[in-house]
Design an enzyme around this catalytic site. Structure first.
Site, PDB file in Angstrom:
ATOM      1  N   SER A 141       7.592   9.016  12.130  1.00 22.19           N
ATOM      2  CA  SER A 141       6.461   8.833  11.225  1.00 22.19           C
ATOM      3  C   SER A 141       6.899   9.052   9.786  1.00 22.19           C
ATOM      4  CB  SER A 141       5.348   9.831  11.580  1.00 22.19           C
ATOM      5  OG  SER A 141       4.488  10.003  10.463  1.00 22.19           O
ATOM      6  N   ASP A 172       1.998  -1.053  11.974  1.00 21.64           N
ATOM      7  CA  ASP A 172       0.701  -1.485  11.422  1.00 21.64           C
ATOM      8  C   ASP A 172       0.401  -2.952  11.744  1.00 21.64           C
ATOM      9  OD1 ASP A 172       0.362   1.035  10.396  1.00 21.64           O
ATOM     10  OD2 ASP A 172       0.936   0.493   8.356  1.00 21.64           O
ATOM     11  N   ARG A 187      -5.879   1.933  18.311  1.00 23.12           N
ATOM     12  CA  ARG A 187      -5.683   0.468  18.283  1.00 23.12           C
ATOM     13  C   ARG A 187      -5.288  -0.110  19.640  1.00 23.12           C
ATOM     14  NH1 ARG A 187      -3.073   0.182  12.206  1.00 23.12           N
ATOM     15  NH2 ARG A 187      -5.079   0.328  11.124  1.00 23.12           N
ATOM     16  N   LYS A 215      -4.096   5.844  14.782  1.00 23.20           N
ATOM     17  CA  LYS A 215      -4.263   5.115  13.517  1.00 23.20           C
ATOM     18  C   LYS A 215      -5.743   5.158  13.122  1.00 23.20           C
ATOM     19  CE  LYS A 215       0.018   4.358  13.049  1.00 23.20           C
ATOM     20  NZ  LYS A 215       0.740   5.086  11.987  1.00 23.20           N
ATOM     21  N   ARG A 263      -7.385  -3.273   9.639  1.00 24.03           N
ATOM     22  CA  ARG A 263      -6.387  -4.156  10.276  1.00 24.03           C
ATOM     23  C   ARG A 263      -6.984  -4.890  11.491  1.00 24.03           C
ATOM     24  NH1 ARG A 263      -2.565  -3.763   6.894  1.00 24.03           N
ATOM     25  NH2 ARG A 263      -1.976  -1.750   6.027  1.00 24.03           N
ATOM     26  N   LYS A 274       0.832  -1.202   0.000  1.00 26.85           N
ATOM     27  CA  LYS A 274       0.000   0.000   0.000  1.00 26.85           C
ATOM     28  C   LYS A 274       0.871   1.260   0.000  1.00 26.85           C
ATOM     29  CE  LYS A 274      -2.935   0.837   3.606  1.00 26.85           C
ATOM     30  NZ  LYS A 274      -2.833   2.214   4.118  1.00 26.85           N
TER      31      LYS A 274
END
Ligand code: S3P
Length: 435
Positions: free
Chosen positions: A167, A323, A354, A350, A396, A22
């Protein structure tokens, strides 16, 4: 709302070729659009996020053609984009928003970027502050530090920026704006984040430097650029998508899976090291490396069922697997003993928070989890029980908990399962083919 029912199965056998990466797919369209000449992209990911990037550049006058085996981008050069007539819709995609903001900051026209409900709550101050200090004019229309963002033309100057977060989206936004600046731009991050932008921009002809420092921090630099040149980009299989099948092969008793042509860039492949630390049986075959030519390293990855044990994941490992933490948490729940995940506060910003969404769903399956400020502590080893999984539309979470459902006792229901379309539209078809 679409739901998927997952039942426990014994073993998974076979080969999987996961779709294109991606992060690399996004970059190939962006850089191809601002390069001169044609860019030919093979194995481009046709997930919703990357389609948002394509659509945004089409709205700025870039012609993009779908061929049977590749995508052609007819680049118009660094200053060849045209003013979009409408808002640029970025959907669920943080990468589209942040990287494109870096490019748009250097254009002679204004634009507005806006996304879906989740995207429009994610922090954009992290790119607005450095880009505005370069001379860009970016504002949050609702004045809440989030998209929609309004970008007006500005004259950009090189800066030396110390990023508080590791990042790649922040780093890349600044480097892309640096293409349009009047002097060199440097970004230092506390740990090295994925370096696809640096590798690919070099392949497109930009002057990019990278250095790793003794304390683990990393600096990337870019010189002002006259022209980028269209390239042939071979997108490797996405390790973030392969991660679900790596976990499935390791967790389901008797399994043996071969994952073909997976990107193994060390700034992305932290999950492989974690699996090895947990006692996984993994073999790398057919290793290739074109990183020196703007490409990326790849390998075929053979995984066999393994008895895993807990581990600690922290520090500079985190950006290389950020991720993959939802699926690592699932592996940890099935592993013997305790797993500690720390230094991962980025999980909170995210597609969902998460730390919360992984904790809630692991608990629903009977696992003992303690969320912390920057991660979680998972007590593994107790069999998981099937549960109703709330994804909050996070792709995810949907995929990680489908794998948990495969090894759990009883039925697991994945709510809003269509959200996997963001990065892996064929995920459930591929999964059902393996058993
Ligand atoms: C990405 C960088 C990471 C990652 C995201 C894709 C990229 O985000 O989580 O899915 O393509 O640059 P951050 O840079 O915000 O950590």
């Amino acid at each position: 709302m679409s739901v998927k029912y997952i039942y426990s199965k014994n073993k998974l056998k076979g080969e999987v070729t996961v779709p294109g990466d991606k992060s690399i797919s996004h970059r190939s369209v962006m850089f191809g659009s601002i390069a001169s000449g044609m860019t030919e992209i093979t194995n481009f990911l046709q997930g919703a996020d990357c389609l948002s990037t394509i659509q945004c550049f089409q709205r700025m006058g870039i012609e993009i053609e779908w061929k049977r085996d590749f995508v052609l981008v007819y680049g118009k050069g660094l200053r060849g984009l045209s003013a979009p007539e409408k808002t640029l819709e970025v959907g669920n995609s943080g990468t589209t928003t942040r990287l494109m903001a870096g490019i748009l900051a250097g254009q002679a026209f204004g634009s507005v970027l806006s996304g879906d409900a989740s995207l429009n709550t994610r922090p954009m101050g992290r790119i607005m502050a450095p880009l505005n200090s370069m001379g860009a004019h970016i504002e949050s229309i609702l004045d809440n530090g989030c998209a929609p963002l309004k970008i007006e033309p500005g004259i950009l100057h090189g800066i030396s920026y110390q990023s508080p977060v590791a990042s790649a989206q922040v780093k890349s936004a600044i480097l892309l704006a640096g293409l349009y600046a009047d002097s060199e731009t440097l970004v230092t991050e506390p740990a090295l984040s994925r370096n696809h932008t640096e590798l690919m921009l070099r392949g497109f002809g930009a002057e990019v430097t990278s250095s790793l420092h003794e304390d683990g921090s990393a600096t990337a630099g870019i010189c002002p650029c006259r022209q980028l040149y269209g390239q042939k980009v071979q997108v490797p299989g996405d390790i973030s998508s392969a991660a679900y099948f790596i976990a499935a092969g390791l967790l389901a008793p008797g399994s043996e899976l071969l994952l073909c042509n997976v990107g193994t860039n060390p700034t992305r492949a932290g999950i492989l090291k974690v699996c090895e630390d947990m006692g996984a049986d993994i073999t790398y075959l057919n290793c290739q490396n074109t990183a020196g030519r703007g490409g990326e390293p790849t390998a075929d990855i053979l995984v066999r069922f393994s008895r895993l044990h807990g581990t600690t994941i922290e520090g500079s490992m985190i950006p290389a697997l950020i991720d993959e933490i939802p699926i690592i948490a699932v592996m940890a729940a099935c592993a013997e003993g305790k797993t500690v995940i720390k230094d991962a506060a980025e999980l909170k910003v995210k597609e969902t928070n998460r730390i919360d969404t992984v904790t809630e769903n692991l608990r629903a399956m009977g696992c003992q989890v303690t969320p912390t400020e920057d991660g979680m502590i998972i007590e593994g080893g107790k069999p998981l029980s099937g549960a109703h999984i709330r994804t909050y539309l996070d792709h995810r979470i949907a995929m990680a908990f489908s794998i948990a459902g495969l090894v759990a006792e009883g039925e697991t229901v994945i709510e809003d399962s269509q959200c996997v379309d963001v990065s892996y539209p064929e995920f459930f078809d591929t999964l059902s083919r393996l058993y």
